[in-house]
Design an enzyme around this catalytic site. Structure first.
Site, PDB file in Angstrom:
ATOM      1  N   GLN A  51      -1.715  39.187  87.664  1.00  0.00           N
ATOM      2  CA  GLN A  51      -2.505  39.387  86.488  1.00  0.00           C
ATOM      3  C   GLN A  51      -2.201  40.766  85.785  1.00  0.00           C
ATOM      4  O   GLN A  51      -2.856  40.895  84.545  1.00  0.00           O
ATOM      5  CB  GLN A  51      -4.111  39.718  87.171  1.00  0.00           C
ATOM      6  CG  GLN A  51      -4.635  38.366  87.874  1.00  0.00           C
ATOM      7  CD  GLN A  51      -5.645  38.821  88.628  1.00  0.00           C
ATOM      8  OE1 GLN A  51      -5.672  38.718  89.966  1.00  0.00           O
ATOM      9  NE2 GLN A  51      -6.799  38.932  87.914  1.00  0.00           N
TER      10      GLN A  51
ATOM     11  N   PHE B 169      -7.739  35.278  90.891  1.00  0.00           N
ATOM     12  CA  PHE B 169      -8.990  35.723  91.341  1.00  0.00           C
ATOM     13  C   PHE B 169      -9.147  37.046  91.762  1.00  0.00           C
ATOM     14  O   PHE B 169      -9.945  37.613  92.332  1.00  0.00           O
ATOM     15  CB  PHE B 169      -9.580  34.660  92.536  1.00  0.00           C
ATOM     16  CG  PHE B 169      -9.190  33.489  92.286  1.00  0.00           C
ATOM     17  CD1 PHE B 169      -9.885  32.584  91.520  1.00  0.00           C
ATOM     18  CD2 PHE B 169      -8.167  32.588  93.241  1.00  0.00           C
ATOM     19  CE1 PHE B 169      -9.476  30.927  91.271  1.00  0.00           C
ATOM     20  CE2 PHE B 169      -7.987  31.194  93.101  1.00  0.00           C
ATOM     21  CZ  PHE B 169      -8.460  30.470  92.131  1.00  0.00           C
TER      22      PHE B 169
ATOM     23  N   ARG C  19     -18.581  49.426  91.049  1.00  0.00           N
ATOM     24  CA  ARG C  19     -19.183  48.455  90.415  1.00  0.00           C
ATOM     25  C   ARG C  19     -20.246  47.731  91.263  1.00  0.00           C
ATOM     26  O   ARG C  19     -21.255  47.139  90.964  1.00  0.00           O
ATOM     27  CB  ARG C  19     -18.137  47.210  90.097  1.00  0.00           C
ATOM     28  CG  ARG C  19     -18.527  46.366  89.308  1.00  0.00           C
ATOM     29  CD  ARG C  19     -17.527  45.065  88.630  1.00  0.00           C
ATOM     30  NE  ARG C  19     -16.875  45.480  87.559  1.00  0.00           N
ATOM     31  CZ  ARG C  19     -17.565  45.216  86.303  1.00  0.00           C
ATOM     32  NH1 ARG C  19     -18.518  44.774  86.226  1.00  0.00           N
ATOM     33  NH2 ARG C  19     -16.894  45.714  85.159  1.00  0.00           N
TER      34      ARG C  19
ATOM     35  N   THR D 179     -14.833  49.514  84.170  1.00  0.00           N
ATOM     36  CA  THR D 179     -15.510  50.635  84.313  1.00  0.00           C
ATOM     37  C   THR D 179     -14.558  51.900  83.873  1.00  0.00           C
ATOM     38  O   THR D 179     -15.007  52.860  83.922  1.00  0.00           O
ATOM     39  CB  THR D 179     -16.285  50.812  85.693  1.00  0.00           C
ATOM     40  OG1 THR D 179     -15.340  50.488  86.794  1.00  0.00           O
ATOM     41  CG2 THR D 179     -17.129  49.794  85.701  1.00  0.00           C
TER      42      THR D 179
ATOM     43  N   GLU E 128     -16.178  36.195  85.908  1.00  0.00           N
ATOM     44  CA  GLU E 128     -16.748  36.583  87.386  1.00  0.00           C
ATOM     45  C   GLU E 128     -18.226  36.134  87.430  1.00  0.00           C
ATOM     46  O   GLU E 128     -18.577  35.753  88.670  1.00  0.00           O
ATOM     47  CB  GLU E 128     -16.809  37.942  87.415  1.00  0.00           C
ATOM     48  CG  GLU E 128     -15.269  38.561  87.500  1.00  0.00           C
ATOM     49  CD  GLU E 128     -15.047  39.923  87.464  1.00  0.00           C
ATOM     50  OE1 GLU E 128     -15.108  40.473  86.298  1.00  0.00           O
ATOM     51  OE2 GLU E 128     -14.668  40.649  88.382  1.00  0.00           O
TER      52      GLU E 128
END
Lengths: 783, 484
Positions: free
Chosen positions: A212, A243, A325, A455, A730
């Site tokens: 990714q 994922f 998070r 973030t 998500e």
């Protein structure tokens, strides 16, 4: 008002590819078996294959490594240990401590200690069995509670604070405490981790990776080889699922293949067998969440204290952001007037946990939802009423970290409450349960509010590269990767709509670091938001050039020129797009442009724990109904209703796929997928034979999914996203929390809904069985 | 060996005995549409179809190529994703997946398409109607998809016959002719594929240390998971006598090489309980290959069928290379954890049980984390015969057997005797039986369940059977029998 690159995209070009249910760009290739994954690329005859020797101990010093027998094994070409890595052996994404091969000690069972290259994968695997490693074992640390008590952390703890929480809790009508242990989740992407490295003539490599985050692959490969980044190119065409599991964890395979490729000047493939993949790559973090809450007699929360402790494994990996998070989502959709939310990153002798769809958000959110249920049970109220009373709304719209919300969840929840017929079904279920001794039903309606943006502020940037070739075909590269989520399809649609041309003109190329540099990982649901804007930005640059060229060529005012329906319009006169491009080429107009985007308006001060980490919030809600057999704890999810806000959908079929797929994946995490280790730190759930993701038979037969129509919120400012779409990767995963709450609801019926029985995650039949027992025991003790 | 690979008749004689179908396709034929997801038969990404010529028609079965030995394709039609579309026209399974947006990352897609193509072909052969949801879910029960949540795939499956088109028949005349043209074949060196017991005995006599394989759904994991070569293999799956299934002399006779699939139809009417249990074993792909004999002979304490067979008073027949046969009750066959009475160069030939046991009340329960394709935490099988006693109906024969509760599948004699001779409604007797389970069994805790949970549900399952019986016999509303 911020200036938007979509300003050039006119409303009259709306039908050029957007809001159209077009098939996934690879769908035809996938159904015919022609879509190529890395392991399908024809192998050159001199290709080497890799396997690693995993540590047999969870915590030990390495005393000796005996390689002679392995060197003589058939097919073996090369063997390395940490000392043979030319550059840095550290392949950590952000901090440090993730080693390509172990050095003096090992930190978890399965950690790679020795790597072997051979002419076939079987030869490499068999040779691994010939390696003898002698350890001096030490006592491993395996539990999050123990690590937290000993303050053994991979990174410092952090706290979000607002209001005077101790006073608020003390002065409230009621107080409650609770805790919940949530187990992690194995990604189980169907395509296992894999990389191929091909040496180049400059001492570097071209790496084909199922990753990714190709830019990070490039960076880490350069580091282990000790060469500048420009000697390394990383390329990703598609992944067979990711994922989050291929955000940081794919890099080690690329690095390992690269080291052997350069040493041997041969192409090298490193494909992990499933068992190695499940042993050696990180998973969703376990969390141990504790809370204390004060609330009034209506169930309205006055103050919340929470401690979220994550099992990070032996190193930091991405745990900093994951726990952040979790903290940012420990409110889910509820207003906490006073709060103290702490996050702890606990070190254990297990594989280093990593990103997984939701990135800590789900673990924080389950804590909130468990707490809301507990409040409702304590008061004997319907959990939905308590949830609604605590939703962010009006001026009760500031999060514990100081971001104010524009989003209102109440209209969405009330619509779902109607369409799912929640109140009637609640009554029917009560009646059913009253007359049924063995089978109990449960229902729950839970919301999701999920913050969109990385973030880490610097990651909120994206680049794109756009070429128009002389035949009018359009080539797009962007920094995002395709893992099945349909990003390339959406980008092609965005480009087609931005230009006003036919979708068939647009080809999205494989993601490569030599096309778009320094790209962020495709993660945080932000792939389309970021890369779509970057691509649109490039479109606008090129479109402006084309319009200027047309104005000059056709001696018209630029305001009168537009591109739509695959043609260039000068007033009423239409020129085919091909013609326009041909003319522009002959007129020496540059037909290539880059695009760039950085998310505006965000910023979070980590030291002060205040700011605006998110551009906006994605929202949705789900109502789930279950049926539990008290004799065995076995259950079925009998009906699910979902209402989710995807904004103006770029592609409804793809968005629906994300919502449904995310829900079922979340349901797996919360129900049948159980990660287990033994007391020596060996993973027990190391294959699909003993780790159970949902199958078709687990999907509820009644599964109603709808998109929320935001005209219900007329007057509310829409988010400034690409064509007013919303991130969808998500957030739907957390809709499945409704299944977990429904199972607990069914068990709570045994105590007349006056007791909130403990239910772990995942709620396997065994967990549900003992949850029901707890409720029954409570009821018996009361009577 | 000779077989039809898609539309081509091929001969392969030089490959290692333990070569898997998947490896052959991907590495030797470069047919990479078939994917490796787990190499253990658990994910279905490698699903292909194997067709056998039967009475002029070809019967296709979906199998996991990763754990199927190449020699299983001998004299068969092997169909892979590459040949499914015909002259550029998509097969209905492909078209419906495409139109329903049933692929995301696409890695599982070829396997899912093949499973649906198998269902399509079966419906075509049987002139079946459009499949229902249960049939579709059953067809893809061995196919894991991590992206879609299955809904679009199920919807696609519901539509495959709607678009039925004879030109997509896999058993075109050309392929039938090719299959029919295959005469006597050799198998790869070290791989023996006897077709009758005489040949089998000869192979055993000459290779007393050979590995016996039938479906290979367990044994092949040695190759793919542990990298252990199987150099000499005797394949029982083509021995005609081992596929017999019939009722004679008061017994149901089951050949050891019967696949679960072959048993499904036989028991459909004879015993809904057995049929239901068969549906819970493995996945569609596993049931197409896995065999009764394998389930018994690998001596797993958590095997699905042995507790039921114990409850039915099953007997096993072992045979050796000389043709000698040894008969014994199944309960004597198990000699300890993963140990059986099978000696060297012996094989399990037949399982039989008294047909009358099927008319007794019997139930088999499987409890696992997941409904489809999972290994049991606890298996329970209970058979209760009742007869007239002095004061009413009493238990005259009681069998209570469990899997997952001890080192082998085992009956619980103390629990059985607690019920024997006692009245049906005698709850004290039931409680004594439940207590006997607690005192005689000591299950372990492992990745599938804790010891405490195993113990409680083993008892609950006996209670459940007892309540079902009461409800059936007396109509007494002792409890609900509905399962969640």
């Amino acid at each position: 008002m911020r200036r938007l690159p979509q300003a050039l995209a006119r409303a009259d070009t709306l039908d050029a590819g957007i809001q159209k249910t077009v098939a996934h760009e690879s769908a035809y290739k996938q159904v015919t078996g022609r879509a190529q994954y890395l392991d399908d690329i024809p192998e050159p005859p001199d290709m080497l294959h890799l396997a690693t020797v995993g540590a047999a101990q969870a915590c030990a010093l390495i005393e000796n490594i005996e390689l002679d027998a392995a060197r003589c094994a058939p097919g073996v070409v090369d063997i390395i240990t940490q000392a043979d890595i030319p550059g840095s052996p550290d392949v950590s994404p952000v901090f440090h401590g993730d080693l390509l091969l172990a050095g003096e000690c090992v930190d978890y069972v399965g950690q790679p200690v020795v790597a072997i290259a051979a002419t076939t994968l079987e030869a490499a695997r068999r040779a691994c069995a010939q390696v003898k490693v002698r350890y001096r074992a030490q006592q491993p640390r395996l539990s999050v509670q123990e690590a937290l008590n000993q303050k053994d952390l991979v990174l410092p703890s952090q706290t979000l604070r607002c209001g005077d929480v101790d006073t608020a809790i003390a002065n409230a009508d009621h107080q409650l405490r609770g805790d919940i242990y949530l187990r992690g989740q194995e990604h189980f992407y169907l395509e296992g981790q894999i990389s191929i490295a091909v040496p180049n003539e400059d001492g570097g490599v071209r790496v084909y990776s199922s990753s990714q985050h190709p830019a990070e692959v490039q960076k880490l490969v350069a580091q282990v080889l000790a060469v500048p980044l420009h000697r390394v190119q990383a390329e990703v065409r598609r992944m067979g699922g990711a994922f989050g599991g291929k955000e940081s964890q794919a890099a080690a395979l690329a690095c390992m293949a690269a080291v052997f490729a350069v040493r041997n000047q041969r192409p090298v493939k490193y494909r992990m067998p499933r068992r190695d993949d499940m042993t050696q790559t990180g998973k969703r973090h376990d969390f141990w969440n504790q809370y204390r809450v004060g609330f009034d007699r209506d169930g309205v929360i006055r103050g919340v204290e929470m401690d979220l402790a994550a099992l990070c494994g032996h190193s930091a990996d991405l745990s900093d952001g994951v726990v952040d998070r979790a903290m940012f989502h420990a409110d889910n959709a509820y207003f906490y007037p006073a709060a103290r939310i702490s996050g702890h990153r606990c070190r254990t002798n297990t594989v280093s946990n990593t990103a997984f769809r939701g990135f800590g958000g789900p673990q924080g959110m389950v804590a909130a939802e468990a707490m809301l249920d507990d409040i409702a049970r304590a008061l004997g109220a319907d959990p939905l009423d308590v949830r609604k009373r605590n939703l962010y709304r009006g001026n009760r719209n500031t999060t514990p970290y100081g971001q104010t919300l524009d989003e209102e969840l109440l209209p969405l929840i009330e619509q779902l409450e109607q369409t799912a017929d929640y109140r009637n079904r609640r009554q029917q279920i009560r009646a059913f349960n009253a007359s049924s001794a063995r089978i109990k039903k449960g229902i729950a309606l839970t919301p999701v509010k999920f913050g969109i943006s990385f973030t880490s502020k610097h990651l909120n940037q994206a680049g794109a590269l756009l070429h128009i070739y002389a035949d009018g075909s359009i080539h797009v590269s962007h920094g995002g990767t395709e893992m099945g989520q349909g990003l390339h399809t959406k980008i092609a649609q965005i480009v087609a709509r931005g230009f006003g041309v036919d979708l068939a003109r647009v080809h999205v190329a494989a993601t490569a670091t030599d096309q778009v540099p320094n790209a962020s990982p495709t993660a945080a649901s932000a792939g389309t938001d970021l890369n779509g804007m970057a691509a649109l930005n490039a479109v606008n640059t090129l479109k402006q050039r084309l319009l200027e060229h047309a104005a000059e060529t056709y001696r018209a005012d630029i305001e009168q020129i537009g591109i739509r329906d695959d043609q260039c319009w000068i007033g009423e006169r239409a020129i085919p797009f091909n013609e326009l491009i041909k003319g522009a080429y002959l007129a020496r107009v540059s037909l290539s442009a880059t695009g760039f985007y950085r998310t505006p308006g965000i910023g979070y001060d980590r030291a002060a724990a205040r700011g605006r980490p998110f551009l906006y919030f994605a929202t949705g809600a789900a109502a789930s109904e279950v049926e539990v057999d008290l004799y065995t704890g076995e259950y079925r999810v009998t009906r699910v209703d979902i209402l989710h806000d995807v904004g103006d959908s770029l592609n409804p079929a793809i968005d629906l796929g994300q919502v449904e797929g995310g829900f079922v994946q979340g349901m797996g995490w919360l129900t049948s997928e159980e990660l287990l280790w033994n007391e020596r730190g060996q993973i027990l759930s190391n294959s699909p034979a003993n780790y159970k993701i949902p199958t078709a038979g687990d999907v509820p037969e009644v599964f109603n999914v709808d998109f929320f129509n935001r005209s219900h919120l007329a007057g509310k400012a829409d988010e400034e996203t690409v064509f007013r779409s919303k991130a969808v990767g998500e957030p739907p995963l957390m809709l499945a929390i409704s299944v977990w709450c429904a199972l607990r609801d069914a068990c709570a019926s045994l105590a007349d809904y006056r007791f909130s029985p403990p239910l772990g995650v995942p709620a396997t039949p065994e967990q549900v069985y003992f949850c029901a027992r707890a409720a029954k025991n409570f009821a018996e003790a009361q009577s | 060996m000779k077989f039809v690979l898609n539309r081509e008749l091929v001969e392969e004689n030089a490959l290692a005995a333990d070569t898997t179908l998947l490896r052959y396709l991907r590495e030797y034929r470069r047919l990479c549409g078939t994917k490796e997801g787990c190499a253990s038969g658990d994910c279905g990404a490698c699903t292909v179809l194997l067709g056998a010529l039967e009475d002029g028609r070809v019967r296709y079965r979906a199998v996991n190529a990763c754990i199927t030995p190449l020699a299983a394709a001998n004299r068969r039609h092997l169909v892979t994703i590459e040949s499914l579309s015909n002259s550029g026209r998509l097969h209905p399974a492909q078209r419906e997946i495409l139109e329903h947006h049933g692929s995301q990352c696409g890695f599982c897609t070829p396997g899912i398409v093949m499973s649906l193509a198998g269902l399509y072909q079966q419906l075509l052969t049987d002139n079946g109607p459009q499949p229902d949801r249960t049939q579709v879910c059953e067809a893809i029960s061995g196919n894991l998809c991590r992206c879609t949540g299955y809904r679009p795939i199920i919807d696609a499956g519901l539509k495959i016959v709607h678009t039925s088109d004879e030109s997509h028949r896999l058993d075109a005349q050309a392929q039938i002719d090719q299959l029919a043209s295959i005469g006597h074949t050799e198998t790869p060196p070290g791989y023996f594929q006897p077709t009758n017991r005489k040949e089998l005995q000869q192979a055993l006599a000459e290779n007393p240390d050979a590995h016996l394989i039938a479906g290979g759904t367990d044994l092949m994991l040695e190759v793919t998971q542990r990298c252990r070569p199987l150099n000499t293999i005797i394949d029982l799956s083509r021995v005609a006598e081992l596929h017999r299934i019939d009722e004679r002399d008061g017994f149901i006779h089951l050949g050891a090489a019967l696949s679960y699939r072959e048993m499904e139809s036989f028991f459909a009417d004879r015993s809904p309980s057995i049929r239901t249990l068969l549906e819970r074993i493995g996945s569609r792909q596993i049931r197409n290959r896995g065999t009764l004999g394998g389930n018994i002979a690998n001596a797993s304490p958590i095997a699905d069928l042995p507790p039921l067979l114990l409850a039915l008073d099953a007997l096993v027949t072992l045979a050796d290379a000389q043709g000698n046969e040894y008969h014994m009750p199944l309960s004597d066959f198990y000699r300890g954890y993963k140990k059986t009475a099978l000696g060297s160069a012996q094989y399990l030939a037949e399982i039989r049980f008294p047909a009358r046991t099927l008319s007794d009340f019997h139930r088999a329960y499987k409890v696992s984390k997941r409904r489809e394709d999972d290994i049991s935490a606890v298996m329970a099988a209970i058979r209760l015969r009742t007869g007239a006693g002095k004061y009413g109906e009493v238990f005259t024969e009681v069998r209570i057997a469990f899997g997952g509760m001890a080192a082998t599948p085992a009956r619980v004699a103390a629990a059985e005797s607690a019920l024997l001779g006692r009245a049906l409604e005698d709850e004290d007797a039931l409680n004594t039986a439940l207590a006997a389970i607690a005192t005689t069994l000591q299950p372990i805790g492992d990745v599938r369940a804790s010891a405490a949970y195993r113990m409680q549900i083993a008892q609950n399952l006996l209670r459940s059977a007892w309540q079902s019986l009461l409800q059936e016999r007396i109509g007494k509303r002792a409890a609900e029998v509905r399962h969640a």
